[in-house]
Every structure is written in C-alpha cells, then in structure tokens.
Scaffold this active site. Structure first.
Site, mmCIF file in Angstrom:
data_model
loop_
_atom_site.group_PDB
_atom_site.id
_atom_site.type_symbol
_atom_site.label_atom_id
_atom_site.label_comp_id
_atom_site.label_asym_id
_atom_site.label_seq_id
_atom_site.Cartn_x
_atom_site.Cartn_y
_atom_site.Cartn_z
ATOM 1 N N ARG A 220 0.980 -1.106 -0.228
ATOM 2 C CA ARG A 220 0.134 -0.171 0.072
ATOM 3 C C ARG A 220 0.795 1.150 -0.075
ATOM 4 N NH1 ARG A 220 -2.812 -3.895 1.824
ATOM 5 N NH2 ARG A 220 -1.057 -4.441 2.754
ATOM 6 N N THR A 221 1.790 1.373 0.837
ATOM 7 C CA THR A 221 2.373 2.699 0.931
ATOM 8 C C THR A 221 3.106 2.974 -0.280
ATOM 9 O OG1 THR A 221 2.650 2.268 3.538
ATOM 10 C CG2 THR A 221 4.223 4.004 2.498
ATOM 11 N N LYS B 40 26.559 -3.716 -1.312
ATOM 12 C CA LYS B 40 27.980 -3.654 -1.229
ATOM 13 C C LYS B 40 28.672 -2.921 0.050
ATOM 14 C CE LYS B 40 27.592 -3.210 -6.250
ATOM 15 N NZ LYS B 40 27.761 -2.104 -7.431
ATOM 16 N N ARG C 6 11.417 3.663 3.082
ATOM 17 C CA ARG C 6 11.353 2.894 4.193
ATOM 18 C C ARG C 6 12.399 2.095 4.542
ATOM 19 N NH1 ARG C 6 5.843 -1.119 4.393
ATOM 20 N NH2 ARG C 6 5.175 1.191 4.872
#
Ligand code: NCD
Length: 285
Positions: free
Chosen positions: A46-47, A75, A96
């Site tokens: 959703r976000t 890395k 996020r």
C-alpha cells in the site's frame, strides 16, 4: 521540509493536508517535471504503490526500488551515502527502512525533502495522515472521540505516529494490546477489554509484527484482540473499524461487509492523502 515524524507537521499543516486530500476531483498535473524516488528497503504494498499512484496522478515521474537487495547497500554503502546520491536524482525521497531512525538520519544529509514511509518500529507518519483523514471522513471530526488501538502496539509503528496525533486533535485513546505488546511508556493509555473497546467511536486494529521480534508465541493471545462480527453484534457496537493493513487474524472476514468496516476505504484514501502530502512537501519553500 522533511516529514520524519508526525511531530514535523503542525496541527494547521495536518488539517491543510486533510482538506486538500478531500478536494481532489479529476487528476491534476501540478507536479509535472518533478521526480519522486521511492526507496523501499522493506516489504510494502500500500504505502509504496499509493505514493507512486499519487505521484503519477500529479504528473510527476517515479524512480525507485522495492527491494534493497538490488541496491549498493548490499556492497556496504551507508544510508547517508545512498541518500546523498538519490537526492541528486529526485526532488523528494520516500524512504522505508527496517531500521528505527533511518529517515531521521537520511533527513540530516538530504538536500531534498525526506518522507518517512516507515522506519522499523519507529514511526509511520503518512499512514497517520491517512488514518486521520479516514476517521474525519467517517465521523466528521476528530475532537471528542474515543479511539481504541488494538493489537501489537509495541512494535507497530503506525500507532506510534497515530496516538500522539489523535491526542493533539482532542481524541481520547485507550488500548487493548496483545499481552506484552502494550504502547511504549511515552504513549501509555488506559487498558480496556475488547468489549469495552467496542463501545468506542473507532477500533483501530494492528497486525502482530512477528518479523520484528522473532515471532515468539503469541497466537494463544490473539482471541483477546480479534474483532469479528459476533463481537460487534453482541456489544451493539457502532465503532468504525480501521486497520492499516495487511491484516492476518486481527479482523475476521465476516466484518468486511458491515457498514462499520472502513479499512479498504482507508487503503484507498492513501492516494489522495499522499497526493496532498507530496504537493505540500514539494511546494514548501
Ligand atoms: C503497516 C506498516 O508497514 O507499518 N502497513 C502499512 O503501511 N499500511 C502495518 C503493518 O505492516 O502491519
């Protein structure tokens, strides 16, 4: 202007965003020529997609990734370096991370706005805007309401932003935690039973964040926090039922068709609210 915590938005700014979100009709192209970067290092449906849909609806272009395994983080690149680089490619970073405090760290080094789309068990301020919008849409106002937050209130970041925001708007908060998963001390609220919660104006259910605490046994405790049609009928509840989603067992399927079930509308509201937020952040001086 960064939005790392719900505290970064004044009461006036929150109301302006909710009003703006309510006013969208046909898609506008006010952000044509802008680039929104969605940098998602943790699963999301959703976000991320509602941010991307919001950006597209406003005519912006979108770049980004939904799996940190495809980035130079693997890395050994630091969050700070990645932020500086992405900020050179986009006008706003929607971030996020599984790490609490990640958005705050990114905001410290970013020359472009950073929007926190969830930082571990920290905060989820944009979900809060969606939640406030949905409550206001359903009940007309926020002041004087009683909201019960239910479920995993310790690890669930949505309530960590929502509870202080509700209080700022004059809403009383009570809690029905899964045992051992109450609100953190700084957000503490009176404990009530699920039956008592059913008498509130809103029941806000949350998922047990099993990925954040190793999934120790909690299933036996779920009965005490599961909302189903029987509970709502038995108690004569008029509560609006919300859930940031995804749900697992917290709200039974037999609630879905009741008029009080607003969680899919809540998810849909994500687009308009994030449109309003993107416009606000990108137009702020
Ligand atoms: C929430 C999240 O990611 O914190 N989901 C969302 O953004 N709608 C809730 C959750 O994952 O349980």
């Amino acid at each position: 202007m960064h939005v790392v915590s719900i505290a970064d938005l004044s009461d006036e700014a929150i109301v302006a965003i909710l009003d703006k979100a309510a006013s969208y009709g046909t898609p506008e192209r006010s952000l044509a020529g802008k680039i929104v970067c969605t940098a998602f290092m943790e699963p999301s449906t959703r976000t991320r997609l509602s941010f991307e849909a919001a950006a597209h609806r406003l005519g912006a272009d979108v770049i980004g990734f939904s799996d940190a395994a495809t980035t130079s983080g693997t890395k050994g690149e630091s969050l700070e370096d990645a932020t500086r680089v992405l900020a050179g490619y986009a006008d706003v970073l929607v971030l996020r991370s599984p790490e609490e405090g990640a958005a705050a760290r990114a905001a410290k080094v970013s020359p472009v706005p950073v929007i926190n789309a969830g930082d571990g068990t920290g905060e989820h301020p944009t979900q809060t805007l969606v939640d406030l919008f949905t409550i206001r849409q359903a009940l007309g106002h926020l002041d004087g309401l009683r909201v019960a937050v239910i479920g995993d209130l310790l690890h669930g970041r949505t309530v960590h932003s929502l509870v202080p925001a509700l209080r700022r708007f004059g809403t009383e908060v009570v809690q029905v935690p899964v045992p051992g998963m109450a609100l953190p001390d700084h957000l503490d609220a009176p404990h009530v039973t699920l039956e008592e919660a059913a008498a509130c104006d809103v029941m806000y259910a949350t998922r047990v964040q099993r990925e954040r605490f190793g999934g120790k046994d909690f299933q036996a405790s779920m009965d005490a926090v599961t909302i189903n049609a029987d509970l709502l009928n038995r108690t004569g509840s008029n509560a609006v039922v919300l859930h940031p989603l995804p749900r697992v067992d917290e709200v039974a399927d037999d609630v879905d068709d009741l008029p009080s079930a607003k969680y899919f509308e809540q998810a849909r509201n994500g687009v308009a609210v994030r449109m309003a937020l993107l416009e606000t952040v990108l137009r702020a001086p």
